[in-house]
Scaffold this motif. Structure first.
Motif, short mmCIF file in Angstrom:
data_model
loop_
_atom_site.label_atom_id
_atom_site.label_comp_id
_atom_site.label_asym_id
_atom_site.label_seq_id
_atom_site.Cartn_x
_atom_site.Cartn_y
_atom_site.Cartn_z
N ASP A 23 0.82 -1.21 0.00
CA ASP A 23 0.00 0.00 0.00
C ASP A 23 0.86 1.27 0.00
OD1 ASP A 23 -2.21 -1.60 0.00
OD2 ASP A 23 -2.70 -1.32 2.12
N LEU A 24 2.05 1.19 0.57
CA LEU A 24 2.95 2.34 0.62
C LEU A 24 3.86 2.41 -0.61
CD1 LEU A 24 3.94 2.40 4.40
CD2 LEU A 24 2.37 3.92 3.21
N GLY A 25 3.68 1.47 -1.53
CA GLY A 25 4.42 1.51 -2.79
C GLY A 25 5.87 1.09 -2.69
N ILE A 26 6.24 0.32 -1.68
CA ILE A 26 7.62 -0.11 -1.53
C ILE A 26 7.87 -1.32 -2.41
CG2 ILE A 26 9.35 -1.03 0.08
CD1 ILE A 26 7.95 0.63 2.27
N GLY A 88 23.18 3.91 5.59
CA GLY A 88 21.76 4.24 5.64
C GLY A 88 21.47 5.59 5.01
N GLN A 89 22.35 6.55 5.23
CA GLN A 89 22.19 7.87 4.64
C GLN A 89 22.31 7.82 3.12
OE1 GLN A 89 25.35 10.00 6.56
NE2 GLN A 89 24.24 10.28 8.49
N ILE A 90 23.34 7.12 2.64
CA ILE A 90 23.58 7.06 1.19
C ILE A 90 22.42 6.38 0.47
CG2 ILE A 90 25.04 6.03 -0.58
CD1 ILE A 90 27.40 6.32 1.38
N ILE A 91 22.02 5.22 0.98
CA ILE A 91 20.95 4.46 0.32
C ILE A 91 19.64 5.24 0.35
CG2 ILE A 91 19.55 2.36 0.46
CD1 ILE A 91 22.06 0.95 1.55
N GLN A 96 15.01 8.31 -1.85
CA GLN A 96 14.12 9.47 -1.86
C GLN A 96 13.88 9.99 -3.28
OE1 GLN A 96 16.51 11.66 1.06
NE2 GLN A 96 14.68 11.90 2.30
N THR A 97 14.80 9.72 -4.18
CA THR A 97 14.64 10.21 -5.56
C THR A 97 13.53 9.47 -6.30
OG1 THR A 97 16.28 8.70 -6.52
CG2 THR A 97 17.09 10.81 -5.65
N ASN A 98 13.15 8.31 -5.79
CA ASN A 98 12.06 7.57 -6.44
C ASN A 98 10.85 7.43 -5.52
OD1 ASN A 98 12.56 5.17 -4.76
ND2 ASN A 98 14.42 4.91 -5.97
N GLY A 99 10.74 8.35 -4.58
CA GLY A 99 9.58 8.36 -3.70
C GLY A 99 9.53 7.20 -2.73
N HIS A 100 10.70 6.70 -2.34
CA HIS A 100 10.80 5.58 -1.40
C HIS A 100 10.12 4.32 -1.93
CE1 HIS A 100 12.73 7.73 1.85
NE2 HIS A 100 11.81 8.69 1.80
N SER A 101 10.19 4.12 -3.24
CA SER A 101 9.65 2.88 -3.79
C SER A 101 10.76 1.84 -4.00
CB SER A 101 8.94 3.13 -5.13
OG SER A 101 9.84 3.60 -6.10
N GLU A 102 12.00 2.31 -4.23
CA GLU A 102 13.13 1.41 -4.46
C GLU A 102 14.23 1.65 -3.43
OE1 GLU A 102 13.18 -0.94 -6.71
OE2 GLU A 102 11.58 -0.37 -8.11
N PHE A 103 14.98 0.60 -3.13
CA PHE A 103 16.16 0.67 -2.26
C PHE A 103 15.82 1.28 -0.89
CE2 PHE A 103 18.07 0.88 -6.58
CZ PHE A 103 18.76 -0.32 -6.54
N GLY A 125 16.16 12.51 6.46
CA GLY A 125 14.73 12.77 6.33
C GLY A 125 13.96 11.70 5.58
N GLY A 126 14.50 10.47 5.55
CA GLY A 126 13.85 9.41 4.81
C GLY A 126 13.19 8.36 5.68
N LYS A 127 12.57 7.40 5.01
CA LYS A 127 11.89 6.31 5.68
C LYS A 127 12.77 5.06 5.71
CE LYS A 127 7.23 7.75 4.29
NZ LYS A 127 5.98 7.32 3.59
N SER A 128 12.54 4.22 6.71
CA SER A 128 13.21 2.93 6.76
C SER A 128 12.32 1.95 7.51
CB SER A 128 14.58 3.03 7.42
OG SER A 128 14.47 3.33 8.80
N ILE A 129 12.58 0.68 7.27
CA ILE A 129 11.74 -0.40 7.80
C ILE A 129 12.45 -1.10 8.94
CG2 ILE A 129 10.56 -2.55 7.21
CD1 ILE A 129 10.66 -1.59 4.25
N GLY A 130 11.69 -1.54 9.93
CA GLY A 130 12.22 -2.35 11.02
C GLY A 130 11.37 -3.60 11.17
N LEU A 131 12.00 -4.76 11.04
CA LEU A 131 11.31 -6.04 11.22
C LEU A 131 11.79 -6.65 12.53
CD1 LEU A 131 11.62 -7.51 7.59
CD2 LEU A 131 9.85 -5.99 8.52
N SER A 132 11.12 -6.32 13.61
CA SER A 132 11.55 -6.75 14.94
C SER A 132 11.01 -8.13 15.27
CB SER A 132 11.08 -5.75 15.99
OG SER A 132 11.52 -4.44 15.68
#
Length: 259
Positions: A23-26, A88-91, A96-103, A125-132
């Motif tokens: 739903d978030l387009g990842i 994490g910053q680099i990736i 962010q250039t693709n709207g957080h859909s890739e990488f 200022g980006g998003k990241s995932i955590g699978l705890s």
């Protein structure tokens, strides 16, 4: 929690994380693994100073001597926290250039190296995932995971499946049993062609060659010599990203399903 409902719980754990990311387009992720016990350098230095003081007060105490040796080794590895944060910053800057859909950066959501990677994503200022994973002594997910992308699992197997469903690369920092579990499962899946090949990058050649003699697997005939090419060593965040970028250079980076 009845045994009879285990199948339902497995299905829900699989579906919830999948539906939210969909739903978030990842479309794709970069998975970053590593020890929960490698803190940021300032904390590592403080722990080392404390261990040095304790050992000085009782130099004949074997327990304190061992604690000092461990603190020294952890302090030496604390640089990996900074490298994971930088990666994490680099990736995430690229993501962010693709709207957080890739990488999109994904970690196990815990402290240490995982925290560093999520923190790096937040730095820019980006998003990241955590699978705890829910464990008796496990703390809550680290504060740098994007809240709507923070997932908690009961089953290791479903969690590991989600690590790889969208993975375009796996970056493995020094770690222990959990890190090795995730590394070897990925290598096995690539070796047996259950998933498409992706870059598997071992961060810190000196550490990995000291704790695992990969070449001896081939010498013993339990893996093929070509299986040693399933992973590569890197030493810096920039080197890791270049390896990922070069692997996909000119390739179609659109959404693609994995089995």
């Amino acid at each position: 929690m009845r045994d009879e409902l285990r199948g339902v719980r497995l299905q829900l754990e699989l579906m919830k994380t999948e539906l939210v990311q969909h739903d978030l387009g990842i479309c794709s992720t970069v998975v970053i693994f590593g020890s929960t016990r490698i803190p940021e350098p300032t904390a590592a230095k403080a722990a080392l100073a404390e261990a040095e003081q304790a050992a000085a007060q009782a130099p004949e105490d074997d327990g304190r001597a061992r604690a000092l040796a461990v603190a020294q080794r952890i302090a030496a590895k604390a640089r990996y926290y900074d490298e994971a944060r930088r990666l994490g910053q680099i990736i995430t800057t690229v993501s962010q250039t693709n709207g957080h859909s890739e990488f999109v950066v994904v970690t196990g959501g815990g402290p240490g190296i995982m925290e560093a990677a999520n923190r790096g994503a937040q730095d820019v200022g980006g998003k990241s995932i955590g699978l705890s994973i829910v464990l008796p002594r496990e703390e809550r997910p680290n504060p740098y995971v994007t809240p709507e992308l923070s997932f908690q699992f009961h089953y290791f197997a479903v969690r590991k499946m989600h690590f790889l469903l969208r993975a375009k690369a796996l970056v493995v920092f020094p770690g222990g049993y959990g890190t090795l579990d995730e590394l070897f499962e990925t290598l096995t899946l690539i070796q047996t062609k259950k998933v498409e090949p992706v870059p598997v990058l071992l961060f810190g050649r000196e550490y990995w060659q000291r704790v695992i003699n990969f070449e001896e697997f081939a010498n013993e005939g339990t893996i093929a010599p070509a299986d040693l090419e399933l992973f590569h060593y890197v030493e810096t965040a920039e080197e890791a990203w270049k390896a990922i970028h070069d692997f996909y250079s000119g390739a179609d980076e659109g959404c693609g399903g994995r089995h």
